[in-house]
Design a protein around this motif. Sequence first.
Motif, PDB file in Angstrom:
ATOM      1  N   ALA A 152       0.835  -1.207   0.000  1.00 28.03           N
ATOM      2  CA  ALA A 152       0.000   0.000   0.000  1.00 28.03           C
ATOM      3  C   ALA A 152       0.869   1.256   0.000  1.00 28.03           C
ATOM      4  O   ALA A 152       0.557   2.246  -0.667  1.00 28.03           O
ATOM      5  CB  ALA A 152      -0.923  -0.013   1.216  1.00 28.03           C
ATOM      6  N   LEU A 153       1.963   1.188   0.728  1.00 33.29           N
ATOM      7  CA  LEU A 153       2.871   2.334   0.786  1.00 33.29           C
ATOM      8  C   LEU A 153       3.445   2.604  -0.612  1.00 33.29           C
ATOM      9  O   LEU A 153       3.413   3.740  -1.107  1.00 33.29           O
ATOM     10  CB  LEU A 153       3.993   2.025   1.775  1.00 33.29           C
ATOM     11  N   GLN A 154       3.945   1.555  -1.216  1.00 32.91           N
ATOM     12  CA  GLN A 154       4.567   1.749  -2.526  1.00 32.91           C
ATOM     13  C   GLN A 154       3.545   2.223  -3.550  1.00 32.91           C
ATOM     14  O   GLN A 154       3.826   3.086  -4.376  1.00 32.91           O
ATOM     15  CB  GLN A 154       5.251   0.453  -2.964  1.00 32.91           C
ATOM     16  N   ALA A 155       2.344   1.654  -3.477  1.00 30.60           N
ATOM     17  CA  ALA A 155       1.323   2.030  -4.456  1.00 30.60           C
ATOM     18  C   ALA A 155       0.890   3.481  -4.287  1.00 30.60           C
ATOM     19  O   ALA A 155       0.523   4.145  -5.261  1.00 30.60           O
ATOM     20  CB  ALA A 155       0.117   1.103  -4.321  1.00 30.60           C
ATOM     21  N   SER A 156       0.940   3.996  -3.062  1.00 35.68           N
ATOM     22  CA  SER A 156       0.425   5.351  -2.848  1.00 35.68           C
ATOM     23  C   SER A 156       1.520   6.417  -2.886  1.00 35.68           C
ATOM     24  O   SER A 156       1.219   7.606  -2.814  1.00 35.68           O
ATOM     25  CB  SER A 156      -0.354   5.424  -1.540  1.00 35.68           C
ATOM     26  N   LEU A 157       2.777   6.001  -3.027  1.00 39.82           N
ATOM     27  CA  LEU A 157       3.842   7.008  -3.134  1.00 39.82           C
ATOM     28  C   LEU A 157       3.648   7.874  -4.376  1.00 39.82           C
ATOM     29  O   LEU A 157       3.966   9.062  -4.376  1.00 39.82           O
ATOM     30  CB  LEU A 157       5.221   6.333  -3.196  1.00 39.82           C
TER      31      LEU A 157
ATOM     32  N   ALA B 186      -1.061   2.300   6.797  1.00 38.16           N
ATOM     33  CA  ALA B 186      -1.533   1.981   8.144  1.00 38.16           C
ATOM     34  C   ALA B 186      -2.929   1.366   8.096  1.00 38.16           C
ATOM     35  O   ALA B 186      -3.206   0.340   8.732  1.00 38.16           O
ATOM     36  CB  ALA B 186      -1.535   3.247   9.005  1.00 38.16           C
ATOM     37  N   ALA B 187      -3.812   1.990   7.335  1.00 35.96           N
ATOM     38  CA  ALA B 187      -5.199   1.503   7.265  1.00 35.96           C
ATOM     39  C   ALA B 187      -5.260   0.139   6.586  1.00 35.96           C
ATOM     40  O   ALA B 187      -5.962  -0.779   7.056  1.00 35.96           O
ATOM     41  CB  ALA B 187      -6.058   2.523   6.519  1.00 35.96           C
ATOM     42  N   ALA B 188      -4.515  -0.015   5.498  1.00 38.54           N
ATOM     43  CA  ALA B 188      -4.560  -1.286   4.763  1.00 38.54           C
ATOM     44  C   ALA B 188      -4.026  -2.427   5.621  1.00 38.54           C
ATOM     45  O   ALA B 188      -4.580  -3.533   5.633  1.00 38.54           O
ATOM     46  CB  ALA B 188      -3.759  -1.168   3.469  1.00 38.54           C
ATOM     47  N   SER B 189      -2.943  -2.172   6.357  1.00 40.83           N
ATOM     48  CA  SER B 189      -2.369  -3.251   7.160  1.00 40.83           C
ATOM     49  C   SER B 189      -3.244  -3.561   8.371  1.00 40.83           C
ATOM     50  O   SER B 189      -3.300  -4.715   8.816  1.00 40.83           O
ATOM     51  CB  SER B 189      -0.937  -2.912   7.581  1.00 40.83           C
ATOM     52  N   LEU B 190      -3.946  -2.562   8.888  1.00 40.52           N
ATOM     53  CA  LEU B 190      -4.851  -2.850  10.011  1.00 40.52           C
ATOM     54  C   LEU B 190      -5.972  -3.794   9.549  1.00 40.52           C
ATOM     55  O   LEU B 190      -6.305  -4.763  10.228  1.00 40.52           O
ATOM     56  CB  LEU B 190      -5.427  -1.546  10.578  1.00 40.52           C
TER      57      LEU B 190
ATOM     58  N   GLY C  92       1.974  -1.641  10.535  1.00 43.27           N
ATOM     59  CA  GLY C  92       1.923  -0.450   9.697  1.00 43.27           C
ATOM     60  C   GLY C  92       3.248   0.289   9.804  1.00 43.27           C
ATOM     61  O   GLY C  92       4.140  -0.108  10.564  1.00 43.27           O
ATOM     62  N   PRO C  93       3.393   1.360   9.032  1.00 42.10           N
ATOM     63  CA  PRO C  93       4.643   2.111   9.080  1.00 42.10           C
ATOM     64  C   PRO C  93       4.755   2.948  10.351  1.00 42.10           C
ATOM     65  O   PRO C  93       3.746   3.290  10.962  1.00 42.10           O
ATOM     66  CB  PRO C  93       4.532   3.021   7.856  1.00 42.10           C
ATOM     67  N   ALA C  94       5.982   3.271  10.734  1.00 42.69           N
ATOM     68  CA  ALA C  94       6.189   4.254  11.795  1.00 42.69           C
ATOM     69  C   ALA C  94       5.705   5.609  11.284  1.00 42.69           C
ATOM     70  O   ALA C  94       5.612   5.839  10.078  1.00 42.69           O
ATOM     71  CB  ALA C  94       7.665   4.332  12.155  1.00 42.69           C
ATOM     72  N   GLY C  95       5.393   6.491  12.202  1.00 42.30           N
ATOM     73  CA  GLY C  95       4.987   7.841  11.795  1.00 42.30           C
ATOM     74  C   GLY C  95       3.492   8.004  11.579  1.00 42.30           C
ATOM     75  O   GLY C  95       3.058   9.007  11.037  1.00 42.30           O
ATOM     76  N   VAL C  96       2.705   7.017  12.018  1.00 45.46           N
ATOM     77  CA  VAL C  96       1.246   7.133  11.885  1.00 45.46           C
ATOM     78  C   VAL C  96       0.579   6.656  13.176  1.00 45.46           C
ATOM     79  O   VAL C  96       0.809   5.530  13.621  1.00 45.46           O
ATOM     80  CB  VAL C  96       0.694   6.293  10.707  1.00 45.46           C
ATOM     81  N   GLY C  97      -0.234   7.510  13.758  1.00 47.19           N
ATOM     82  CA  GLY C  97      -1.067   7.136  14.889  1.00 47.19           C
ATOM     83  C   GLY C  97      -2.518   7.399  14.556  1.00 47.19           C
ATOM     84  O   GLY C  97      -2.831   8.034  13.539  1.00 47.19           O
TER      85      GLY C  97
ATOM     86  N   ASN D  42       0.897  12.769   5.929  1.00 45.66           N
ATOM     87  CA  ASN D  42       1.734  11.687   5.397  1.00 45.66           C
ATOM     88  C   ASN D  42       0.792  10.630   4.815  1.00 45.66           C
ATOM     89  O   ASN D  42       0.514   9.608   5.431  1.00 45.66           O
ATOM     90  CB  ASN D  42       2.580  11.135   6.543  1.00 45.66           C
ATOM     91  N   ILE D  43       0.282  10.906   3.617  1.00 49.70           N
ATOM     92  CA  ILE D  43      -0.795  10.069   3.072  1.00 49.70           C
ATOM     93  C   ILE D  43      -0.329   8.645   2.755  1.00 49.70           C
ATOM     94  O   ILE D  43      -1.032   7.689   3.101  1.00 49.70           O
ATOM     95  CB  ILE D  43      -1.463  10.766   1.870  1.00 49.70           C
ATOM     96  N   PRO D  44       0.842   8.438   2.131  1.00 50.21           N
ATOM     97  CA  PRO D  44       1.248   7.050   1.925  1.00 50.21           C
ATOM     98  C   PRO D  44       1.307   6.260   3.238  1.00 50.21           C
ATOM     99  O   PRO D  44       0.894   5.097   3.288  1.00 50.21           O
ATOM    100  CB  PRO D  44       2.634   7.185   1.275  1.00 50.21           C
ATOM    101  N   GLY D  45       1.788   6.898   4.286  1.00 49.56           N
ATOM    102  CA  GLY D  45       1.824   6.233   5.584  1.00 49.56           C
ATOM    103  C   GLY D  45       0.425   5.919   6.101  1.00 49.56           C
ATOM    104  O   GLY D  45       0.167   4.838   6.636  1.00 49.56           O
TER     105      GLY D  45
END
Lengths: 459, 459
Positions: free
Chosen positions: A19-24, A241-245, A200-205, A234-237
Amino acid sequence: MSYFDVASSAPLHPVARQALQASLDEGWADPSRLYREGRRARLLLDAAREAAAEAVGCRPDELVFTSSGTRAVHDGVAGVLAGRRRAGKHLVVSAVEHSSVLHSAAAHEDLGGSVTQVGVGREGAVSVEAFRAALREDTALACLQSANHEVGTEQPVAEAAEACRAAGVPLFVDAAQSLAWGPVAGGWSVLAASAHKWGGPAGVGLLAVRKGTRFSPQGPADERESGRAAGFENIPGMVAAAASLRAVRAEAVEEAARLRELTELIRTRVPELLTDVEVVGDPVRRLPHLVTFSCLYVDGESLLHGLDRAGFSVSSGSSCTSSTLTPSHVLRAMGVVSEGNVRVSLPPGTGAAEVERFLEVLPGVVGEVREKLGAPVAGAEGTAEAVTVDALGMTCPQPVIELGRAIGRVRVGGTVTVLADDEVAAVDIPAWCYTQGHEYVGAEPRPDGGNTYVVRRGM
Amino acid sequence: MSYFDVASSAPLHPVARQALQASLDEGWADPSRLYREGRRARLLLDAAREAAAEAVGCRPDELVFTSSGTRAVHDGVAGVLAGRRRAGKHLVVSAVEHSSVLHSAAAHEDLGGSVTQVGVGREGAVSVEAFRAALREDTALACLQSANHEVGTEQPVAEAAEACRAAGVPLFVDAAQSLAWGPVAGGWSVLAASAHKWGGPAGVGLLAVRKGTRFSPQGPADERESGRAAGFENIPGMVAAAASLRAVRAEAVEEAARLRELTELIRTRVPELLTDVEVVGDPVRRLPHLVTFSCLYVDGESLLHGLDRAGFSVSSGSSCTSSTLTPSHVLRAMGVVSEGNVRVSLPPGTGAAEVERFLEVLPGVVGEVREKLGAPVAGAEGTAEAVTVDALGMTCPQPVIELGRAIGRVRVGGTVTVLADDEVAAVDIPAWCYTQGHEYVGAEPRPDGGNTYVVRRGM
C-alpha cells in the motif's frame, strides 16, 4: 533470528509495504489543493480514514491520523482536558498506563491539574470498583489502556467505560497493544493507537474522538486533520496503516488462537525449566501473543545480550539494562519482581519451532548469568538465628542475590537483615519474599540513605 | 500534465523512493533496543542524522527529526520561548512568515506573550533596520524565513542574524522553501525545514538548535530525539529525507540556473501577454523556481480550475478559492493585489516546453474568466465628475471589476466612490489604484458594515 518483541514495534506487514509503494505516486500532493494531484491525494486520504474508522469502530469524521501513537495520546489527553476545563482539573489514570499517558498526566500536574493513579492487583489489572471510586465531581477525564504493554493483562475497559458514563466522565483508551486483535469493546469516548505496533509504518497514529466529547486541540492552530493533528499529511503512511490494520484483522481470530497456544506453552514450560522464576500478568484475560516472566538473580542486560547472541530479540522491564535506569513502573505497581525480566511478544506468523528453540536455549542463558553472578542455590539448611548483609552500594540484582544466599544460612523462623541503597531493592525484596515463601517483615529508612530490610525465613 | 506547485509539496524524488524502500527492511525496529534489529535501526538513524546535519550545516547532535515541518516550527518556537522565559516574553516575526510561525506567535500571545510583526516592502522583504528596531530588551526570540513561500522573495537572513547576535536574541529561521537550494547563510540559532518540500517523504521535518541556544521542550516528556520530538522514530522516512536532500543539493546549482531562466521568462512574458497583470516579489533576490503574479478582474478559483483543465497545477493566494476565505496574508502585507493570484513553482526537471505551453494557454484561460465576469476594458474616456458604485454584498473580484468599469465613466481627476463590504476590497482597491495609476483617496467605515472607498482617476 527470531524477533520476539512485536510489542515494541512490528516488522512492516507485506500489505503495508504494498500500500505504501502504491500510494507514493498518488499520495504526495497537498490534499487541500483543487488541482488533480491534490484531488487524487484527497481520495486516498478519505479512503484510508474510512478503512481505519471501520476497524476502530467509529465514524470517519471522528477519526484523525496523527504522526505517532505517542502524539495521539499527548494530543488526545490534552484536548479533552482543555475541552472539559469547566468540569474540573482532575485526571484519573491507571498506574500501569504507557509512559505517554503518564507523561501527559505529569504535564497536566505541571499546569496545576490533579491526578489520581488507580493501582492494580498482582496480575496487573485495575478493579472496576477502584476505578469507579477514583472518579470525582471535578474529574475531567479518565484513562485506561485496553491491555498492558509489558505484561499483556487486559483491563476491564467496557466496565470502566460504563462507570465513567454513569459519572459523566469521558474515558480515554490507549489501544496501542490491542487494536490489531479487534475493536475496543464498550462506550469509550477517545481512543489512541499506533500503526507500527500492528505492522503499519512508523509515523502514523490514530486518534478517535466520539461525537459529543468536548475537545479543544492544544498548541498552535493548524487546519490539517480537522485541526487535531498539525502538519502536512503523510498520506502514503496513512494508506499503509489503514490497509495493514484491515489485513491483520482479517487474520486476527485464527492467529490469536495459534499464538495463545504458543504463549501458553511458554507460561507453562518456563517454571518447569527454571528455578526461581515468576510468570507475571493475568493468565487468562491477556493479549494472545505476549508473555512476561522474571528470573531471580539475573540482571536484565546480561539476559538480553545472552538471548540476542542465541538469536532471540526480546525486551525487559528490568532496571539493569542500558536503556533505562529505573525498573518498569508496571512491574513495580504490580508488586512483582523486576529483576531478570523478559517480555516475549510474538509477531503474527511465529512458528512453534521458534518458540521451542527459545525454550531450549533459555535455561542455558539464565544459568550462565546466574553462575557468573554467584546466585544462591535453593534448599540450603541454615542454623543461624539472624544474619545481617551489607549490600550498600550494590545494584540490582546483587542485593537480592546476597539476601538469597543469606537466607540459606538462617534457620526457618530466623531473620535476615539487608542494608541496601539501590532503589530497586524496595520493589524486589518484598516481591522476592512473596515468590519464595518468606515473610517480608518491613523496611526502615537509614539515616545515611537507603533502607534496612528485614526478612523472616518461611520455609 | 504539468505540476507547477512544488512549493506546496514535491513529488517523491527517485532517491527518496529508493532510500525508503531500502530502509523499510532494516528501519522498523526500536532504535533504543539492545538487540540486533534495534542496533541496525540505530545505525540507519545515526547515518540519516549525520547526512541531514551536513546539508543543514550543523552538528549531528544539534539536529532532530520531527514529524513535519509544521511540528519543527511549532516545537522549535515554543522550545526557545520557554528556554528563554527569563529573558522576556517578546517575540519578533516578519509579517510574511508561514502560517505555522504566525500560529505559533498567536499561541504565544494566548499564553500572555507579546508579538511584534515586522512589515515588508512591496517586494516582500523585511528591511534589516526595521527588523533590528523590533528587537527589545525582553525579546526572547526573533523569526525570519529564509525565503517567502508565496512570492519567492529572499529575506536578509544573514544580516538579521547579525543584528540578533548583537542584541543577544536567537534567530529562528524557517528554511522550508530554500533548504533544497543550499544551506542558510549566517549565524542563525534555530532552523526548521520540511522534507516533502524537497522531494523527501511527507511526515519528516528537521529541527536544528545550535549549541548554546537555551531550549526547553514543551508538552509531555518523551525520550525520543533528545526529548525534542515525541513519538516513535519514522526511520525509513528520515533516511529517505536525508538521502533526497543530498541528492537535490548535488543538482542544485545547475538546476537553479536553469529554472531561474524559466521563471524569468514567465516574469517577462506574462505582462506582455496579458493586460492588467502584476508580477509580484523581488525580481532578483528570489528563489530560482518560483514566480507569482496577480491578474485583475479574475477570481482565483475560476483561474485555478481553468488552468487545471488546461493541464497545469498551480496555487493561488487569492481569497476566492474553495480552500480559503481570506486573502493571503503575504500579499496583504506587501500591499499588492490579491485577486486572480497565481503562484508557479517549478519542480526540478521542468522542461522549457512545459513553461512555453503554460504561457500559451494562460491568456486564453484568463480571458475566458474575465469575459464571464464582465471585466472592464481599459482606455474608456469618461466625462462624469463623480460616480458611485454600490458593491455591497459582492465578493472578490467583483467590487474591483465594478470600480474598473466606473473609472471609465469619469474624467481624469474625477472620483469614483465604492460601497463594499467584502473585506478583501480593503486590500485590493488600494493595490488596484497603485497598479493602474489612480489615486487612492481613502476609506471610511460605513455605519451598517463595510467601507466607503474613494478613488480619483489619474490617467
